[in-house]
Design a protein around this motif. Structure first.
Motif, PDB file in Angstrom:
ATOM      1  N   LYS A 177      97.549 -12.336  88.741  1.00 50.43           N
ATOM      2  CA  LYS A 177      97.321 -11.919  87.348  1.00 50.43           C
ATOM      3  C   LYS A 177      96.292 -10.799  87.289  1.00 50.43           C
ATOM      4  O   LYS A 177      96.486  -9.787  86.584  1.00 50.43           O
ATOM      5  CB  LYS A 177      96.855 -13.114  86.515  1.00 50.43           C
ATOM      6  CG  LYS A 177      96.413 -12.776  85.103  1.00 50.43           C
ATOM      7  CD  LYS A 177      95.839 -14.008  84.414  1.00 50.43           C
ATOM      8  CE  LYS A 177      95.210 -13.651  83.067  1.00 50.43           C
ATOM      9  NZ  LYS A 177      94.584 -14.842  82.416  1.00 50.43           N
ATOM     10  N   ALA A 178      95.192 -10.957  88.016  1.00 48.68           N
ATOM     11  CA  ALA A 178      94.151  -9.926  88.023  1.00 48.68           C
ATOM     12  C   ALA A 178      94.681  -8.612  88.590  1.00 48.68           C
ATOM     13  O   ALA A 178      94.384  -7.532  88.071  1.00 48.68           O
ATOM     14  CB  ALA A 178      92.940 -10.403  88.828  1.00 48.68           C
ATOM     15  N   LEU A 179      95.468  -8.713  89.647  1.00 44.34           N
ATOM     16  CA  LEU A 179      96.043  -7.504  90.243  1.00 44.34           C
ATOM     17  C   LEU A 179      96.895  -6.768  89.217  1.00 44.34           C
ATOM     18  O   LEU A 179      96.814  -5.531  89.097  1.00 44.34           O
ATOM     19  CB  LEU A 179      96.882  -7.869  91.465  1.00 44.34           C
ATOM     20  CG  LEU A 179      97.619  -6.706  92.142  1.00 44.34           C
ATOM     21  CD1 LEU A 179      96.632  -5.709  92.729  1.00 44.34           C
ATOM     22  CD2 LEU A 179      98.562  -7.222  93.215  1.00 44.34           C
ATOM     23  N   ASN A 180      97.709  -7.493  88.479  1.00 41.53           N
ATOM     24  CA  ASN A 180      98.595  -6.867  87.498  1.00 41.53           C
ATOM     25  C   ASN A 180      97.816  -6.222  86.356  1.00 41.53           C
ATOM     26  O   ASN A 180      98.195  -5.157  85.859  1.00 41.53           O
ATOM     27  CB  ASN A 180      99.577  -7.895  86.940  1.00 41.53           C
ATOM     28  CG  ASN A 180     100.583  -8.374  87.977  1.00 41.53           C
ATOM     29  OD1 ASN A 180     100.848  -7.683  88.960  1.00 41.53           O
ATOM     30  ND2 ASN A 180     101.135  -9.554  87.781  1.00 41.53           N
ATOM     31  N   ILE A 181      96.732  -6.859  85.930  1.00 43.28           N
ATOM     32  CA  ILE A 181      95.948  -6.336  84.814  1.00 43.28           C
ATOM     33  C   ILE A 181      95.044  -5.177  85.246  1.00 43.28           C
ATOM     34  O   ILE A 181      94.936  -4.163  84.543  1.00 43.28           O
ATOM     35  CB  ILE A 181      95.125  -7.468  84.167  1.00 43.28           C
ATOM     36  CG1 ILE A 181      96.076  -8.430  83.433  1.00 43.28           C
ATOM     37  CG2 ILE A 181      94.073  -6.920  83.213  1.00 43.28           C
ATOM     38  CD1 ILE A 181      95.399  -9.647  82.844  1.00 43.28           C
TER      39      ILE A 181
END
Length: 264
Positions: A177-181
């Motif tokens: 999730k952090a990577l995508n955001i």
């Protein structure tokens, strides 16, 4: 082959090795430039952080056989002839990662799996960015400017509780999730990635203390010349600049009772 034999063959479970190769839960990303001396130990520890782990080595500009070492130990190697810098290497590795959790290591010093597993567990429990608690040396009269920059950025982000914990410091782990955001490309500037994570409400936690200060390889440099320090300070200024553009001229900090309009 008879239909009966075909049916038996189809019922056989997929081997764990095959499953792990295609469905890693954790991607460990290691940028490498002429670090064959320590790389093998780093990779072996990386494979121990989770039963379903892929290790991605971003080999850039090496001339010491680092690529061969990584390939021999089963790492997935992404190779470049030119030096890219470790932060860019981490960004490239993240773009290729398949795991739900990404763990970032350096190749020039060994961190045991026992030390990094708490970072993995923190992400498994809902943390988006699990940082190393290492703050640098602060109990002295003249604190290093890089340490001050890390503390200052966290204060500006409203996260003084993190003290000097930073995505500039390895190791750390992030969720998919952090990577995508954040965007894999922004991992090339770690303080910028941290500012994006904080501004967009991701859960950031200093999850595990890993003493890295004495393990980092001391690189010779001319007196009063610190190109790495200059780079990191520039990274923090870039992060603050992004934050101001993404919010306002005070980076969303309260102006309290000051009524500036009266001066016009």
């Amino acid at each position: 082959m008879s239909n009966q034999r075909i049916q038996r063959k189809r019922k056989q479970p997929i081997s764990c090795v095959t499953l792990h190769q295609h469905q890693p839960k954790v991607s460990v990303i290691i940028p490498v430039c002429n670090e064959a001396r320590t790389l093998a130990k780093v990779i072996r520890e990386a494979f121990r952080v989770h039963p379903q782990t892929e290790v991605i080595v971003v080999e850039n500009g090496s001339t010491d056989g680092s690529k061969r070492v990584a390939a021999r130990l089963g790492a997935r190697v992404i190779s470049f002839s030119q030096r890219l810098g470790h932060d860019v290497g981490r960004s490239i590795g993240a773009m290729q990662a398949k795991g739900d959790i990404l763990l970032f290591l350096d190749a020039d010093f060994v961190v045991s799996a026992k030390e990094t597993i708490p970072l993995i567990r923190a992400v498994q429990q809902g943390v988006d960015v699990a940082l190393n608690k290492y703050n640098g040396i602060v109990r002295k009269a003249n604190v290093h400017r890089v340490v001050l920059a890390k503390h200052a950025l966290n204060a500006i982000l409203g996260r003084s509780d993190l003290q000097g914990a930073s995505m500039t410091t390895i190791p750390h782990a992030i969720s998919r999730k952090a990577l995508n955001i954040i965007g894999a490309e922004n991992l090339a500037v770690p303080p910028l990635a941290q500012a994006i994570a904080a501004q967009r409400g991701l859960q950031i936690k200093a999850a595990q203390l890993i003493q890295v200060g004495l393990r980092n390889r001391i690189r010779r440099r001319a007196k009063d010349v610190d190109p790495v320090g200059d780079l990191i300070i520039g990274d923090h200024l870039e992060a603050i600049g992004w934050l101001i553009q993404a919010s306002n001229e005070r980076a969303s900090m309260d102006d309290q009772l000051r009524v500036r309009e009266m001066m016009r």
